[in-house]
Enzyme design. Sequence first.
Site, PDB file in Angstrom:
ATOM      1  N   ASN A 220      93.032  67.961  16.787  1.00 16.67           N
ATOM      2  CA  ASN A 220      94.142  68.826  17.218  1.00 16.67           C
ATOM      3  C   ASN A 220      94.203  68.867  18.738  1.00 16.67           C
ATOM      4  O   ASN A 220      93.190  68.658  19.412  1.00 16.67           O
ATOM      5  CB  ASN A 220      93.997  70.229  16.626  1.00 16.67           C
ATOM      6  CG  ASN A 220      93.041  71.107  17.402  1.00 16.67           C
ATOM      7  OD1 ASN A 220      93.328  71.517  18.528  1.00 16.67           O
ATOM      8  ND2 ASN A 220      91.882  71.392  16.810  1.00 16.67           N
ATOM      9  N   TYR A 235      95.849  88.624  14.561  1.00 13.11           N
ATOM     10  CA  TYR A 235      95.920  89.225  13.229  1.00 13.11           C
ATOM     11  C   TYR A 235      95.747  88.142  12.175  1.00 13.11           C
ATOM     12  O   TYR A 235      96.131  86.986  12.395  1.00 13.11           O
ATOM     13  CB  TYR A 235      97.258  89.962  13.055  1.00 13.11           C
ATOM     14  CG  TYR A 235      97.436  91.008  14.132  1.00 13.11           C
ATOM     15  CD1 TYR A 235      96.791  92.238  14.040  1.00 13.11           C
ATOM     16  CD2 TYR A 235      98.172  90.733  15.283  1.00 13.11           C
ATOM     17  CE1 TYR A 235      96.892  93.179  15.053  1.00 13.11           C
ATOM     18  CE2 TYR A 235      98.277  91.679  16.310  1.00 13.11           C
ATOM     19  CZ  TYR A 235      97.641  92.897  16.185  1.00 13.11           C
ATOM     20  OH  TYR A 235      97.734  93.818  17.188  1.00 13.11           O
ATOM     21  N   GLU A 386      89.025  74.178  10.195  1.00  8.08           N
ATOM     22  CA  GLU A 386      88.381  74.181  11.503  1.00  8.08           C
ATOM     23  C   GLU A 386      89.024  73.143  12.383  1.00  8.08           C
ATOM     24  O   GLU A 386      89.224  73.347  13.579  1.00  8.08           O
ATOM     25  CB  GLU A 386      86.878  73.905  11.347  1.00  8.08           C
ATOM     26  CG  GLU A 386      86.069  74.088  12.627  1.00  8.08           C
ATOM     27  CD  GLU A 386      85.840  72.791  13.409  1.00  8.08           C
ATOM     28  OE1 GLU A 386      85.128  72.839  14.423  1.00  8.08           O
ATOM     29  OE2 GLU A 386      86.387  71.737  13.033  1.00  8.08           O
ATOM     30  N   GLU A 387      89.349  72.004  11.776  1.00  7.39           N
ATOM     31  CA  GLU A 387      89.883  70.892  12.567  1.00  7.39           C
ATOM     32  C   GLU A 387      91.259  71.198  13.149  1.00  7.39           C
ATOM     33  O   GLU A 387      91.732  70.503  14.034  1.00  7.39           O
ATOM     34  CB  GLU A 387      89.943  69.623  11.710  1.00  7.39           C
ATOM     35  CG  GLU A 387      88.577  69.123  11.238  1.00  7.39           C
ATOM     36  CD  GLU A 387      87.659  68.678  12.376  1.00  7.39           C
ATOM     37  OE1 GLU A 387      88.060  68.773  13.555  1.00  7.39           O
ATOM     38  OE2 GLU A 387      86.536  68.253  12.084  1.00  7.39           O
ATOM     39  N   ARG A 495      73.731  77.760  17.212  1.00  8.84           N
ATOM     40  CA  ARG A 495      73.947  76.552  16.416  1.00  8.84           C
ATOM     41  C   ARG A 495      72.799  75.602  16.686  1.00  8.84           C
ATOM     42  O   ARG A 495      72.190  75.624  17.764  1.00  8.84           O
ATOM     43  CB  ARG A 495      75.289  75.919  16.762  1.00  8.84           C
ATOM     44  CG  ARG A 495      75.366  75.427  18.189  1.00  8.84           C
ATOM     45  CD  ARG A 495      76.767  75.080  18.678  1.00  8.84           C
ATOM     46  NE  ARG A 495      77.471  74.191  17.790  1.00  8.84           N
ATOM     47  CZ  ARG A 495      78.558  73.479  18.145  1.00  8.84           C
ATOM     48  NH1 ARG A 495      79.025  73.547  19.397  1.00  8.84           N
ATOM     49  NH2 ARG A 495      79.168  72.706  17.299  1.00  8.84           N
ATOM     50  N   ALA A 496      72.505  74.750  15.721  1.00  5.93           N
ATOM     51  CA  ALA A 496      71.426  73.774  15.875  1.00  5.93           C
ATOM     52  C   ALA A 496      71.832  72.504  15.161  1.00  5.93           C
ATOM     53  O   ALA A 496      72.454  72.562  14.102  1.00  5.93           O
ATOM     54  CB  ALA A 496      70.131  74.322  15.279  1.00  5.93           C
ATOM     55  N   HIS A 514      85.541  61.637  14.050  1.00  2.77           N
ATOM     56  CA  HIS A 514      86.928  61.879  13.596  1.00  2.77           C
ATOM     57  C   HIS A 514      87.670  60.605  13.190  1.00  2.77           C
ATOM     58  O   HIS A 514      88.902  60.592  13.155  1.00  2.77           O
ATOM     59  CB  HIS A 514      87.734  62.638  14.655  1.00  2.77           C
ATOM     60  CG  HIS A 514      87.388  64.102  14.718  1.00  2.77           C
ATOM     61  ND1 HIS A 514      88.133  65.012  15.417  1.00  2.77           N
ATOM     62  CD2 HIS A 514      86.369  64.810  14.161  1.00  2.77           C
ATOM     63  CE1 HIS A 514      87.583  66.220  15.306  1.00  2.77           C
ATOM     64  NE2 HIS A 514      86.507  66.119  14.545  1.00  2.77           N
ATOM     65  N   SER A 589      80.930  90.138  48.411  1.00  2.00           N
ATOM     66  CA  SER A 589      79.493  90.352  48.204  1.00  2.00           C
ATOM     67  C   SER A 589      79.153  90.277  46.721  1.00  2.00           C
ATOM     68  O   SER A 589      79.912  90.758  45.874  1.00  2.00           O
ATOM     69  CB  SER A 589      79.103  91.727  48.752  1.00  2.00           C
ATOM     70  OG  SER A 589      77.850  92.110  48.230  1.00  2.00           O
ATOM     71  N   ASP A 627      69.973  99.024  15.925  1.00  2.00           N
ATOM     72  CA  ASP A 627      71.357  99.187  16.375  1.00  2.00           C
ATOM     73  C   ASP A 627      71.476  98.802  17.842  1.00  2.00           C
ATOM     74  O   ASP A 627      72.431  98.139  18.249  1.00  2.00           O
ATOM     75  CB  ASP A 627      71.829 100.633  16.166  1.00  2.00           C
ATOM     76  CG  ASP A 627      72.295 100.877  14.728  1.00  2.00           C
ATOM     77  OD1 ASP A 627      72.222  99.942  13.900  1.00  2.00           O
ATOM     78  OD2 ASP A 627      72.754 102.000  14.442  1.00  2.00           O
ATOM     79  N   HIS A 650      84.232  87.866  25.920  1.00  2.00           N
ATOM     80  CA  HIS A 650      82.840  87.920  26.372  1.00  2.00           C
ATOM     81  C   HIS A 650      82.837  87.680  27.881  1.00  2.00           C
ATOM     82  O   HIS A 650      83.403  86.709  28.358  1.00  2.00           O
ATOM     83  CB  HIS A 650      82.041  86.838  25.639  1.00  2.00           C
ATOM     84  CG  HIS A 650      80.571  87.128  25.543  1.00  2.00           C
ATOM     85  ND1 HIS A 650      79.762  87.261  26.649  1.00  2.00           N
ATOM     86  CD2 HIS A 650      79.756  87.309  24.463  1.00  2.00           C
ATOM     87  CE1 HIS A 650      78.513  87.500  26.236  1.00  2.00           C
ATOM     88  NE2 HIS A 650      78.483  87.542  24.925  1.00  2.00           N
ATOM     89  N   TYR A 661      84.973  72.491  25.098  1.00  2.00           N
ATOM     90  CA  TYR A 661      83.662  72.231  24.507  1.00  2.00           C
ATOM     91  C   TYR A 661      82.513  72.853  25.307  1.00  2.00           C
ATOM     92  O   TYR A 661      81.455  73.135  24.755  1.00  2.00           O
ATOM     93  CB  TYR A 661      83.395  70.721  24.417  1.00  2.00           C
ATOM     94  CG  TYR A 661      84.255  69.983  23.426  1.00  2.00           C
ATOM     95  CD1 TYR A 661      84.682  70.584  22.247  1.00  2.00           C
ATOM     96  CD2 TYR A 661      84.612  68.660  23.657  1.00  2.00           C
ATOM     97  CE1 TYR A 661      85.467  69.883  21.337  1.00  2.00           C
ATOM     98  CE2 TYR A 661      85.382  67.952  22.740  1.00  2.00           C
ATOM     99  CZ  TYR A 661      85.809  68.566  21.587  1.00  2.00           C
ATOM    100  OH  TYR A 661      86.563  67.873  20.688  1.00  2.00           O
TER     101      TYR A 661
END
Lengths: 712, 712
Positions: A220, A235, A386-387, A495-496, A514, A589, A627, A650, A661
Amino acid sequence: VTGWFARPTTVNHRHASKSFLHDFLDEMQAENIKHHLRKFTRLPHLAGSQQNLDLAKQIRAEWMEFGLDSVELVPYDVLLSYPNKTNPNYISIVDHLGNEIFNTSLAEPVPEGYEDVTDIVPPYSAFSAKGQPEDELVYVNYGRTEDFFKLERELGINCSGKIVIARYGKIFRGNKVKNAMLAGAKGIVLFSDPADYCADGVEPYPDGWNLPGGGAQRGNVLNLNGAGDPLTPGYPAKEYTYRSSLEDAVGLPKIPVHPIGYHDAVHLLQHMGGPLPPDNWKGALNISYRIGPGFMDGLNQNKVRMNIHTNNQVTRIYNVIGWIRGAVEPDRYVILGGHRDAWVFGGIDPVSGAAVVHESVRAAGKLMKKGWRPRRTLIFASWDAEEFGLLGSTEWAEDHARVLQERAVAYINADSAIEGMYTLRVDCTPSLHTLVYDITKKVSSPEEGEEGMTLYQSWHKRDNSTERDAPWISKLGSGSDFEAYFIRLGIASGRARYTKNRKTERYSSYPVYHSVYETYEIVERFYDPSFRRLEAVARVRGGLIFSLADSPVLPLDCVEYAMSLTKYANSIYQLALKHPAAMEQYSVSFDSLFSAVENFTVAAQDFHQRLDQLDTSNALAVRMVNDQLMYLERAFTDPLGLPGRPFYRHIIFAPSSHNKYAGESFPGIYDALFDIENAVDPQEAWDEVKRQISIAAFTVNTAAETLKPVVS
Amino acid sequence: VTGWFARPTTVNHRHASKSFLHDFLDEMQAENIKHHLRKFTRLPHLAGSQQNLDLAKQIRAEWMEFGLDSVELVPYDVLLSYPNKTNPNYISIVDHLGNEIFNTSLAEPVPEGYEDVTDIVPPYSAFSAKGQPEDELVYVNYGRTEDFFKLERELGINCSGKIVIARYGKIFRGNKVKNAMLAGAKGIVLFSDPADYCADGVEPYPDGWNLPGGGAQRGNVLNLNGAGDPLTPGYPAKEYTYRSSLEDAVGLPKIPVHPIGYHDAVHLLQHMGGPLPPDNWKGALNISYRIGPGFMDGLNQNKVRMNIHTNNQVTRIYNVIGWIRGAVEPDRYVILGGHRDAWVFGGIDPVSGAAVVHESVRAAGKLMKKGWRPRRTLIFASWDAEEFGLLGSTEWAEDHARVLQERAVAYINADSAIEGMYTLRVDCTPSLHTLVYDITKKVSSPEEGEEGMTLYQSWHKRDNSTERDAPWISKLGSGSDFEAYFIRLGIASGRARYTKNRKTERYSSYPVYHSVYETYEIVERFYDPSFRRLEAVARVRGGLIFSLADSPVLPLDCVEYAMSLTKYANSIYQLALKHPAAMEQYSVSFDSLFSAVENFTVAAQDFHQRLDQLDTSNALAVRMVNDQLMYLERAFTDPLGLPGRPFYRHIIFAPSSHNKYAGESFPGIYDALFDIENAVDPQEAWDEVKRQISIAAFTVNTAAETLKPVVS
């Protein structure tokens, strides 16, 4: 730093867990993974296809049989994109009379044994705009930001109104398309250069694992920035959900895009005009292709025409979600998720990963039959689409954002489990570093000649960190299904997979990525004949979710986060220091950021010291520190998101704005500093740097606060 | 619906709590509140002033003495606004030669006994732009959206380039200023009309509690939409925080604004030209003032000139934050917060409320000395700079957003505790309805002649709900410090105060609101001579925080939320049904919303049924249901916020876009429907309605999910 890890918990439970962990790791076996991989790669499983729904039902049935408490198919109706079956996509060279004197191939040569398979989708760029632009061709190297800067600023070449051709590699293809659009191109051709998709001394598939000249990379070309379904940003794409028009959709390219292999690329490139490219742009096609515009140095009037008829359409997709109810804290979730949809057979991407998930589910079911039940709830996910932009996983994250924010302890991703034959590769949030090291010490090396060696030792030997004497672990970028969980929701993620030697093997991803050549056989013949590498990856991924779900105190390490923050703060500061005069002139600064990182470091150390004293027989006391551990990652997210990227929330990590990536640390500051020497309004640009430093400092301080004693 | 309320908890604890609740309510006494009110109203306590810092220190010292575990002053540096001391603000009538032939007064006549007080800030509109605009005057009634619609659409009067004059009342003054700016006015004068600020048969202060003709209403004229400090939207205004320029500040008016009393208003109004106003615009000034433009029907060239020299300046403010550590769940917070800063003496606003908080702290300390400690942590807050845009409370909410989102159970607001002499008024989130009724049944009526009657009975008798046989409880709007906690962070919130008879007393707020006449004496002589009304309010507010902090199972009622959602869904649907043809044409359906509300209702009922079976001796099981109860309110928030109002994140409740004081339910849908019959692009407008219905339906569904069993 490491002392807390040996902290005693309730002795019985710990013993029980330890033994069950051992049983769980042992239960996952190479032969079974081989069997799952074989079974799941016989047919194409394109998102939105009947085959992929059939596979979802099969997985649901087998997970139920393995013993999960419940398994459900969860549908969403998302925007997908398919080639027009009766009007194929291709690229032509057109002469001055308008004749198509050369056309690129319509499909890849199908590998032996798969000749009778129908429904192999030809190489295409999903979500390409339709159109038949025709013009001169400009070569733009990898199509990176710096490549376009070089073209425009140093070489004086304007891509506006042209068709550009970029080689695959280095960055996510969607970023290449975005850059081409920003440069004003009216179409972009993507090709695989042997320099990037063939390893030295390796034959093309089927004799080796290199990309054949007729192979091409599907994929994609969206710029979603974490939005999920382009029509329903923020949503879940349910039946009742409002859908924007295609014009208002998020991330769709406005120009035609098409991928080709290197056999075809030769034809387009060999007649290019313009100056010769810089040496490091030349690739391996053994042709002195030029950087355009113009064909044959302008001696003829040939042009390139793109013929793109790909359709966007709202299509139903299906996630498979399986549950094991937690025995003690059912409202705490540990998720193992990976995608099921593949461009064709998915021998590597994703089935090497999906087979590993399948084996983890089987092993968990086996343990449950022995009387085990995890302390926390385990969720297994087989994502769809996912693709097409991480759609299945993102829609589910959107659908369940509230409960995930309240309850999710960690997300472990399970895309391709192998992309090379050298050693382990782990990308994860810093708080998982210690657990990753711990688990890999419990897994054997899969390499021949390393009998008796742990995976940790094998990995350490092959890929030592430059920063300390431990194996290299990287930041999370994006391009797989953890994105919404980590970057948007702030759930500790990792991830591994097994990988190549990143220091010596220079090709991009793995060569057949791909293409139709991602078969079962390429794994069985080349990547992992014994299936012990996949077994090792299964045990790492499985060990992570097992420990996260079953340890009375969550095995997350805040001091590792502090160490990483220190490193990132130094690194971004060094980047700013490249502009000493401007730093002075605009009074920029980083003190507040360094001070915040120091606060965080002290808070993390104190937290783990208090943890050493924890009365683990006090259920509420354990819940309270858990928690704090669980919500630490959440504290780094900001509902306001990053500038222009509202779903990247984040503040410490985001996919690079120039390469989805790659992970960028302190991305707000990084982007504010990017190319700042060319800012139109330097005052405004440096004000934005200061604003981003302030946001980063506040976020780190507020994360520190979450680790402090809960009462002032 | 109510069964769960009688659900047994661990018997011993319940008995202990019950007895301590009784002790706690009893401990709060009228005489003490009177004493606190007297003590805290001797001097002005304007935000940012030395007096208000001194008062903060005094409160800190007393709270420590009362026995809190810790009390801290928490500073922020926020944008405040003060008149220029050497260059006063006033409005003039200017003749054709430019002479100021009339000037409004520079200050209010100071009430008896306060003649020697310095530092009484004159009436002004905080954050007014500076300037000396001069032009004809246009009367715009209350300056509401509908008033400007009437002027522009029915009366054909254009305010563009004029100075407008609006009477106070009906809506928040900031909305009047925003409307004036949208209409193109270059200045706005605000005046108090006796129709809105004098009750029939009551004398002006000091002989009664009406507003004297020389009194005027101070107040900020911001349109912050929940942003807090205008220079640091979204982040706490700390020393290191990046501050935007004043040009980029949030919510500052771009035009001069000034408030006057009715004695001065008469002069400005008596010479107005233009057509006569509609009858219901005439107010009580006994003058047939016109709606302009033009003075004396255009026969002379007099104009109005505003002289405004108010300065914005970054100023340090101080919250006082006191803590009682929870004995069992210290990481669960119940907050009682109200502001300390006053425009002048703050006899009603806020000290009638602050005195009540003070008495609650004293009573809690007294109980602690008897050995009590609440199950959860109690936080008491004395906010600063509420009058300047809810700044102290919003900055603290921004500063601690992460821990509050993780840990805050409820926020109870404590602004003015009395605004009338009739009965109780409660605005709260639906899940608090049942607890409010329960607590008011434990408090005695403060009214003479109602000995032996509960507050609930007295309240019920005076203000029965139209919907059921119970006292009327309203939605939360804004205009006080709960805003950031409820609307931005999604923390269950409520407020309670003594009020007028809303059915018969038509004046706005209480007449002397924000004037120099808000003294201790006005409370002591008129509003609450026995101080038993304030005592009753103290017991309601105190009883709420006590129960929320001490009940093993949180006393929140999800079924009440379901009932309210049903009501709001019906109400917004009825509003849409005013456009049957468009609903048909654009295929607008509310089915998804009604279906979501039904899902929520079932989930809430099932949740409370499961709660009846809860094993309360299982600490983790209790914690899990409490987490579901606590996070329910959070589930209604959306990080994307409402359109154009990123800090209003609650999808069910927001301050009205046309009146900050009023609460709107399903505000996204409401705003999309507003004035839709005049939409420029009806297709786009109805698409937005559909999008908002979809968001509301999703949000209600997702909130329902949080109440379902935690494992699928």
